[in-house]
Motif scaffolding. Sequence first.
Motif, PDB file in Angstrom:
ATOM      1  N   ARG A 128       0.821  -1.187   0.000  1.00  0.00           N
ATOM      2  CA  ARG A 128       0.000   0.000   0.000  1.00  0.00           C
ATOM      3  C   ARG A 128       0.844   1.220   0.000  1.00  0.00           C
ATOM      4  O   ARG A 128       2.003   1.185  -0.319  1.00  0.00           O
ATOM      5  CB  ARG A 128      -0.868   0.077   1.242  1.00  0.00           C
ATOM      6  CG  ARG A 128      -1.569  -1.194   1.379  1.00  0.00           C
ATOM      7  CD  ARG A 128      -2.316  -1.287   2.622  1.00  0.00           C
ATOM      8  NE  ARG A 128      -3.049  -2.450   2.457  1.00  0.00           N
ATOM      9  CZ  ARG A 128      -2.833  -3.522   3.072  1.00  0.00           C
ATOM     10  NH1 ARG A 128      -2.007  -3.553   4.004  1.00  0.00           N
ATOM     11  NH2 ARG A 128      -3.479  -4.588   2.780  1.00  0.00           N
ATOM     12  N   GLY A 134      -6.807   0.184   1.429  1.00  0.00           N
ATOM     13  CA  GLY A 134      -6.981   0.218  -0.011  1.00  0.00           C
ATOM     14  C   GLY A 134      -8.334  -0.203  -0.517  1.00  0.00           C
ATOM     15  O   GLY A 134      -8.618  -0.065  -1.712  1.00  0.00           O
ATOM     16  N   GLN A 163     -10.036   2.900  -1.763  1.00  0.00           N
ATOM     17  CA  GLN A 163      -9.305   3.459  -2.895  1.00  0.00           C
ATOM     18  C   GLN A 163      -9.447   2.589  -4.142  1.00  0.00           C
ATOM     19  O   GLN A 163      -9.441   3.097  -5.269  1.00  0.00           O
ATOM     20  CB  GLN A 163      -7.831   3.632  -2.524  1.00  0.00           C
ATOM     21  CG  GLN A 163      -7.563   4.705  -1.484  1.00  0.00           C
ATOM     22  CD  GLN A 163      -7.926   4.287  -0.061  1.00  0.00           C
ATOM     23  OE1 GLN A 163      -8.287   3.144   0.198  1.00  0.00           O
ATOM     24  NE2 GLN A 163      -7.821   5.233   0.864  1.00  0.00           N
ATOM     25  N   ALA A 164      -9.545   1.294  -3.964  1.00  0.00           N
ATOM     26  CA  ALA A 164      -9.676   0.369  -5.097  1.00  0.00           C
ATOM     27  C   ALA A 164     -11.115   0.211  -5.565  1.00  0.00           C
ATOM     28  O   ALA A 164     -11.386  -0.532  -6.523  1.00  0.00           O
ATOM     29  CB  ALA A 164      -9.103  -1.006  -4.738  1.00  0.00           C
ATOM     30  N   LYS A 186      -7.812  -7.711  -7.431  1.00  0.00           N
ATOM     31  CA  LYS A 186      -8.127  -6.315  -7.780  1.00  0.00           C
ATOM     32  C   LYS A 186      -7.381  -5.345  -6.875  1.00  0.00           C
ATOM     33  O   LYS A 186      -6.920  -4.288  -7.309  1.00  0.00           O
ATOM     34  CB  LYS A 186      -9.637  -6.094  -7.676  1.00  0.00           C
ATOM     35  CG  LYS A 186     -10.442  -6.821  -8.745  1.00  0.00           C
ATOM     36  CD  LYS A 186     -11.934  -6.683  -8.506  1.00  0.00           C
ATOM     37  CE  LYS A 186     -12.730  -7.495  -9.520  1.00  0.00           C
ATOM     38  NZ  LYS A 186     -14.190  -7.477  -9.227  1.00  0.00           N
ATOM     39  N   LEU A 187      -7.250  -5.710  -5.610  1.00  0.00           N
ATOM     40  CA  LEU A 187      -6.543  -4.851  -4.666  1.00  0.00           C
ATOM     41  C   LEU A 187      -5.059  -4.761  -5.024  1.00  0.00           C
ATOM     42  O   LEU A 187      -4.440  -3.700  -4.900  1.00  0.00           O
ATOM     43  CB  LEU A 187      -6.715  -5.393  -3.250  1.00  0.00           C
ATOM     44  CG  LEU A 187      -6.386  -4.433  -2.111  1.00  0.00           C
ATOM     45  CD1 LEU A 187      -7.276  -3.198  -2.148  1.00  0.00           C
ATOM     46  CD2 LEU A 187      -6.516  -5.141  -0.772  1.00  0.00           C
ATOM     47  N   GLU A 237      -3.868  -5.030  -8.075  1.00  0.00           N
ATOM     48  CA  GLU A 237      -3.798  -4.212  -9.288  1.00  0.00           C
ATOM     49  C   GLU A 237      -3.857  -2.726  -8.960  1.00  0.00           C
ATOM     50  O   GLU A 237      -3.127  -1.922  -9.555  1.00  0.00           O
ATOM     51  CB  GLU A 237      -4.944  -4.590 -10.223  1.00  0.00           C
ATOM     52  CG  GLU A 237      -4.956  -3.806 -11.529  1.00  0.00           C
ATOM     53  CD  GLU A 237      -6.152  -4.158 -12.394  1.00  0.00           C
ATOM     54  OE1 GLU A 237      -6.007  -4.133 -13.629  1.00  0.00           O
ATOM     55  OE2 GLU A 237      -7.230  -4.463 -11.842  1.00  0.00           O
ATOM     56  N   LYS A 238      -4.684  -2.358  -7.992  1.00  0.00           N
ATOM     57  CA  LYS A 238      -4.901  -0.941  -7.687  1.00  0.00           C
ATOM     58  C   LYS A 238      -3.961  -0.412  -6.614  1.00  0.00           C
ATOM     59  O   LYS A 238      -3.556   0.745  -6.660  1.00  0.00           O
ATOM     60  CB  LYS A 238      -6.345  -0.725  -7.244  1.00  0.00           C
ATOM     61  CG  LYS A 238      -7.399  -1.099  -8.283  1.00  0.00           C
ATOM     62  CD  LYS A 238      -7.374  -0.152  -9.465  1.00  0.00           C
ATOM     63  CE  LYS A 238      -8.532  -0.457 -10.417  1.00  0.00           C
ATOM     64  NZ  LYS A 238      -8.522   0.455 -11.598  1.00  0.00           N
ATOM     65  N   GLN A 239      -3.613  -1.255  -5.627  1.00  0.00           N
ATOM     66  CA  GLN A 239      -2.912  -0.767  -4.444  1.00  0.00           C
ATOM     67  C   GLN A 239      -1.601  -1.492  -4.139  1.00  0.00           C
ATOM     68  O   GLN A 239      -0.953  -1.178  -3.153  1.00  0.00           O
ATOM     69  CB  GLN A 239      -3.820  -0.898  -3.219  1.00  0.00           C
ATOM     70  CG  GLN A 239      -5.074  -0.038  -3.261  1.00  0.00           C
ATOM     71  CD  GLN A 239      -4.759   1.436  -3.182  1.00  0.00           C
ATOM     72  OE1 GLN A 239      -5.089   2.191  -4.081  1.00  0.00           O
ATOM     73  NE2 GLN A 239      -4.118   1.865  -2.111  1.00  0.00           N
ATOM     74  N   GLU A 298      -4.873  -9.883 -13.252  1.00  0.00           N
ATOM     75  CA  GLU A 298      -4.416  -8.718 -12.498  1.00  0.00           C
ATOM     76  C   GLU A 298      -3.089  -8.980 -11.779  1.00  0.00           C
ATOM     77  O   GLU A 298      -2.319  -8.058 -11.513  1.00  0.00           O
ATOM     78  CB  GLU A 298      -5.462  -8.300 -11.455  1.00  0.00           C
ATOM     79  CG  GLU A 298      -6.774  -7.839 -12.055  1.00  0.00           C
ATOM     80  CD  GLU A 298      -7.788  -8.956 -12.129  1.00  0.00           C
ATOM     81  OE1 GLU A 298      -9.007  -8.665 -12.079  1.00  0.00           O
ATOM     82  OE2 GLU A 298      -7.374 -10.139 -12.224  1.00  0.00           O
TER      83      GLU A 298
END
Length: 442
Positions: free
Chosen positions: A2, A59, A62-63, A350-351, A353-355, A369
Amino acid sequence: MRTTRKRTTGRPLRSGPLACGLAAVLGAGALTGCAQDSGGSGGGDGRTTLSVGVFGVFGYKQAGLYDAYEKLHPDIRIKENSTERNEDYYPALLNHLSANSGLSDIQAVEVDNINEVAGLHADKLVDMAKAEGVRKSDWLDWKWNQAKADSGQVVGLGTDIGPMGVCYRKDLFAKAGLPTDREKVGELWQGDWSKYVDAGERYMKSAPEGTAFMDGAAGLYNGAVSSYPVKYYSADGKLVYKKSEGVRESWDLAMRAIEGDMTGKLKQFDKEWDQGYANGDFASVVCPPWMLGYIKEKAGDKGAGKWDVAAAPRPANWGGSFLTVPKGGKHREEAVELATWLTAPEQQAKLFEKQASFPSSPAAYALPEVKAAKHPYFDDAPIGSIFSEAAEGIPTTPLGPKDQVIKTTISDIGILQVEQQGRKPREGWDAAVKKIDDVVED
């Protein structure tokens, strides 16, 4: 995994509102006193509000995972209560668990605290192994077992983990005559942390002026000791750090690095450490996935194209958390369902990929991802495959109730006294042991 928070527990530092950190110090209501609404209408709309207590930035918000869940469940509204630092959050959590009141519907627990929570408060928490839709096979065995109480109850579901790699400056390696290709760099120290120190000796012989091989000896110690099957406690729960092979050999490696003047003498997550990234003062750092974003932020545009990632000498873990559901919550069934969904392989992917929160679910590693993940700042390093391979080799290491205290004391008192104050290794070790003995029962 993170963004950033102060490292006292061995996990990504997570940023959050400073006011929450202050509130955590000032009162027992800290866990519910700083809510961050994930969106949606306020009270009185007929929806059930689920509160999620975390430290720093997990996250999920945020995600977009909270929003996604609310769309799937129109009758649910999620509110996140975030305390900036775990050292503020965790004591408050223990107080609320002891009182069995003031708890969020879901409470996060740091990996270095999960053993103590399972030992002291399993009766206050839902057995997540029995929750509908939870499959043990969705988690790495060692991660699943970390949250298991003596009774066999699983007090929490694993969120992320921190498999370690080594991040390095290609330009500094080249100037010192070391290879720069990530595969060849990994071969320099494959299989043995002492080979990492060997590479440091090579580096220092031709080091660019003003640079060190690594940031600090504590990072090396943390990476090395985390690769052993026994660190501070034995499988039967006895405190064994004074006799632990992993601790002894990792300490000796840290001392060797200090004596060889290979370190930048920096304490991780201090301002000087941040400046070291910006100034290019050191050539390598032991790094879990969550640290990549931190390096990018601190090294900035000047570091673009210069950093890369190689496999660590041996698989090891730094960081990770769990989601628990208190039995006394107002909406226990709904909270169990949300915790199960948030930690499912698809959401973990997904987390990541984003965070950059690396999944504790091996089922997520085959998802695009994760499997296809590359990091452009680190020369498109295939971080999905690098860290997936590391994750599956991490040893099952017994945890104890005071893992966090012991690790922090050895690093921040023992090692730093030698590295920054010039004390002898025996003096640094004795100072750490004295402090540990003062606060930890043998």
